[in-house]
Design a protein around this motif. Structure first.
Motif, PDB file in Angstrom:
ATOM      1  N   GLN A 297      35.151  41.051  24.780  1.00 16.60           N
ATOM      2  CA  GLN A 297      34.402  42.194  25.330  1.00 16.60           C
ATOM      3  C   GLN A 297      34.748  42.412  26.670  1.00 16.60           C
ATOM      4  O   GLN A 297      34.961  43.365  27.433  1.00 16.60           O
ATOM      5  N   LEU A 298      34.681  41.162  27.489  1.00 16.19           N
ATOM      6  CA  LEU A 298      34.843  41.239  28.897  1.00 16.19           C
ATOM      7  C   LEU A 298      36.294  41.193  29.561  1.00 16.19           C
ATOM      8  O   LEU A 298      36.635  41.781  30.535  1.00 16.19           O
ATOM      9  N   GLY A 299      37.293  40.912  28.660  1.00 18.45           N
ATOM     10  CA  GLY A 299      38.685  40.804  28.817  1.00 18.45           C
ATOM     11  C   GLY A 299      38.787  39.613  29.949  1.00 18.45           C
ATOM     12  O   GLY A 299      39.667  39.779  30.949  1.00 18.45           O
ATOM     13  N   LEU A 333      47.869  39.429  28.569  1.00 18.61           N
ATOM     14  CA  LEU A 333      48.233  39.687  30.169  1.00 18.61           C
ATOM     15  C   LEU A 333      48.178  41.080  30.365  1.00 18.61           C
ATOM     16  O   LEU A 333      47.377  41.468  31.584  1.00 18.61           O
ATOM     17  N   GLU A 334      48.309  41.991  29.652  1.00 14.55           N
ATOM     18  CA  GLU A 334      48.010  43.575  29.919  1.00 14.55           C
ATOM     19  C   GLU A 334      46.399  43.773  30.073  1.00 14.55           C
ATOM     20  O   GLU A 334      46.176  44.401  31.123  1.00 14.55           O
ATOM     21  N   THR A 335      45.643  42.996  29.164  1.00 17.48           N
ATOM     22  CA  THR A 335      44.418  43.314  29.502  1.00 17.48           C
ATOM     23  C   THR A 335      43.835  42.559  30.683  1.00 17.48           C
ATOM     24  O   THR A 335      42.866  43.205  31.359  1.00 17.48           O
ATOM     25  N   VAL A 339      41.927  44.663  33.587  1.00 16.33           N
ATOM     26  CA  VAL A 339      40.543  44.452  34.223  1.00 16.33           C
ATOM     27  C   VAL A 339      40.922  44.011  35.981  1.00 16.33           C
ATOM     28  O   VAL A 339      40.004  44.515  36.448  1.00 16.33           O
ATOM     29  N   LEU A 340      41.912  43.300  36.250  1.00 18.81           N
ATOM     30  CA  LEU A 340      42.065  43.003  37.663  1.00 18.81           C
ATOM     31  C   LEU A 340      42.057  44.207  38.511  1.00 18.81           C
ATOM     32  O   LEU A 340      41.519  44.389  39.428  1.00 18.81           O
ATOM     33  N   GLU A 341      42.639  45.493  37.890  1.00 18.42           N
ATOM     34  CA  GLU A 341      42.825  46.653  38.619  1.00 18.42           C
ATOM     35  C   GLU A 341      41.933  47.821  38.240  1.00 18.42           C
ATOM     36  O   GLU A 341      41.783  48.775  38.931  1.00 18.42           O
TER      37      GLU A 341
END
Ligand code: 2M8
Length: 451
Positions: A297-299, A333-335, A339-341
């Motif tokens: 849910q949070l990634g 990794l994509e998730t 989330v980072l961006e």
């Protein structure tokens, strides 16, 4: 301040914090040798002098406990008693443990994230790239290897009796992200007993107490130290009795990467095949353990409260543990990158620079001036940059590095920075901040080529 000036100032900071073979974490707030600070410092020092960088780790390793633990602080006997609390006299009874090494009256009984093998490999890579001092560094690695192996074995066994691949901590100080919202609910559950009267010496070294943990948090930190001292740092006792017992995903992710580095060091020093088999198993188990803690849910990846038997939900940089550990799962990794961006992290348009705040501004525990509850930490920027490079995300890594270096052109080498204004907070002339600047600005960054 341009790159040349940053390099000169960073070198000056490390020179001034050099206590003769080891480096204090900062001039006044932290007058001792901290474990993971030293590892990051060694990474930066390697760009100035590989032998001195090796010596930094060597000094720390001299204080390794008999069970393999590398203590979180090696105290400077020359630092005045009123400079840091809790100091060596406060820890003295804990180091009365059968696991404590001779001279242990100079260490704390906790540990911190295991960046050391990553630093050891980095020093070798820099020496190789320069074609200078390689024989000396190989000799250092031969001596350091068994100690690093014992350290990782301690974390994989005494700190993970369940074999989960995740490291158990007894105190938020062990995570290195002391007052992060990662630990809020676990700390709230700790009932404070009788604690000695103490003075917050740290508050005398910062302009504004809001930059440091609160009194509520400190009472819990000190109470947990009492519990650890009473248990004489015995891991089995603490796992039964500590009111704070958590699986730390950031430490566990760093351990995965440190095991990869240790495997390379094992090759260099010709370590027994049995060791390498163990290290490979720790790497695999570590990645599996992180997979278990993934919150779709949070990634993000979540720490786990062993006392409450539930995940510790918080949006913090620790959530990116699989990125830091390296993941072969492309979708994950994509998730993580998304989330980072996202608005929750570097995509927040109000940020001074798109650098990861230690806690997401969207988290209820966020506080922009308070230490690990929001500020941007240059040393964490380095860890994210390094992880992105290792994950093949070169463009993203370069963008992050450019922003992080632009922030450091203030020449203050702040411990952490207010995420919306870019104001330097905590201690200035912080050693690990200077160290990461040196690594970033190195002409040839061998780590970048060789990840
Ligand atoms: C901070 O922690 C110490 C306790 O270990 C403190 O606040 O007194 C943390 O930022 C920790 O990660 C760091 O290693 C240490 C020294 O820089 O300071």
């Amino acid at each position: 301040m341009g790159p040349e000036d940053i390099i000169a100032r960073a070198a000056e900071v490390l020179r001034e914090n050099d206590m003769g073979g080891w480096t204090r974490a900062s001039p006044t707030l932290y007058p001792h040798q901290w474990s993971w600070d030293s590892a990051f410092i060694a990474i930066g020092l390697a760009q100035l002098d590989t032998a001195r960088a090796a010596g930094e780790l060597g000094t720390l390793l001299e204080y390794q406990w008999k069970n393999g633990k590398i203590p979180h602080i090696v105290f400077n006997p020359k630092a005045p008693p009123e400079s840091y609390f809790p100091g060596p006299e406060h820890w003295a009874s804990a180091t009365d443990s059968p696991d404590a090494p001779p001279g242990s009256s100079l260490t704390s009984g906790l540990c911190q994230p295991p960046v050391h093998a990553i630093a050891a490999r980095h020093i070798l890579r820099v020496a190789k790239a320069r074609g200078d001092g390689i024989a000396g560094i190989r000799e250092f690695l031969s001596e350091a290897y068994p100690r690093l192996f014992a350290w990782h074995r301690y974390l994989a066994t005494a700190r993970d009796p369940e074999g989960s691949g995740l490291v158990t901590i007894y105190h938020p100080w062990e995570s290195g992200t002391d007052n992060s919202p990662r630990w809020t609910s676990a700390l709230d559950r700790v009932e404070v007993g009788e604690i000695p009267d103490y003075e917050r010496l740290d508050l005398g070294h910062v302009p504004d107490p809001a930059e440091r943990p609160t009194g509520y948090e400190y009472d819990r930190f000190i109470w947990l130290v009492e519990i650890i001292k009473n248990a004489r740092c015995d891991d089995a006792v603490l796992q039964r009795a500590s009111p704070f017992l958590a699986k730390d995903v950031l430490t566990s992710a760093i351990l995965v990467r440190a095991n990869e580095a240790l495997l390379e060091v094992a090759e260099v020093v010709g370590a027994p095949e049995e060791d390498r088999t163990n290290i490979r198993a720790w790497i695999e188990r570590g990645r599996e353990g992180l997979d278990e803690r993934w919150d779709p849910q949070l990634g993000l990846c979540l720490d786990y409260d062993l006392r409450a038997g539930e995940p510790l939900a918080a949006h913090t940089i620790a959530g990116f543990a699989p990125l830091i550990a390296g993941t072969g799962n492309v979708e994950r990794l994509e998730t993580l990158l998304r989330v980072l961006e996202s608005h929750a992290f570097t995509g927040n348009p109000d940020l001074y620079k798109p650098l990861p705040p230690s806690t997401s501004p969207d988290d209820v525990g966020f506080s922009p001036r308070s230490y690990w509850r929001g500020p941007v930490w240059p040393v964490m920027n380095w860890l994210f940059w390094w992880s992105l490079v290792s994950s093949g995300e070169r463009k993203r890594a370069d963008r992050l590095k450019d922003c992080a270096l632009a922030q450091l052109s203030d020449g203050l080498f702040g411990e952490y920075y207010e995420p919306f204004t870019g104001e330097a907070l905590g201690s200035n002339d912080q050693s690990w901040t200077a160290a990461v600047a040196l690594d970033w600005l190195a002409d040839e960054a061998p780590e970048e080529k060789a990840v």
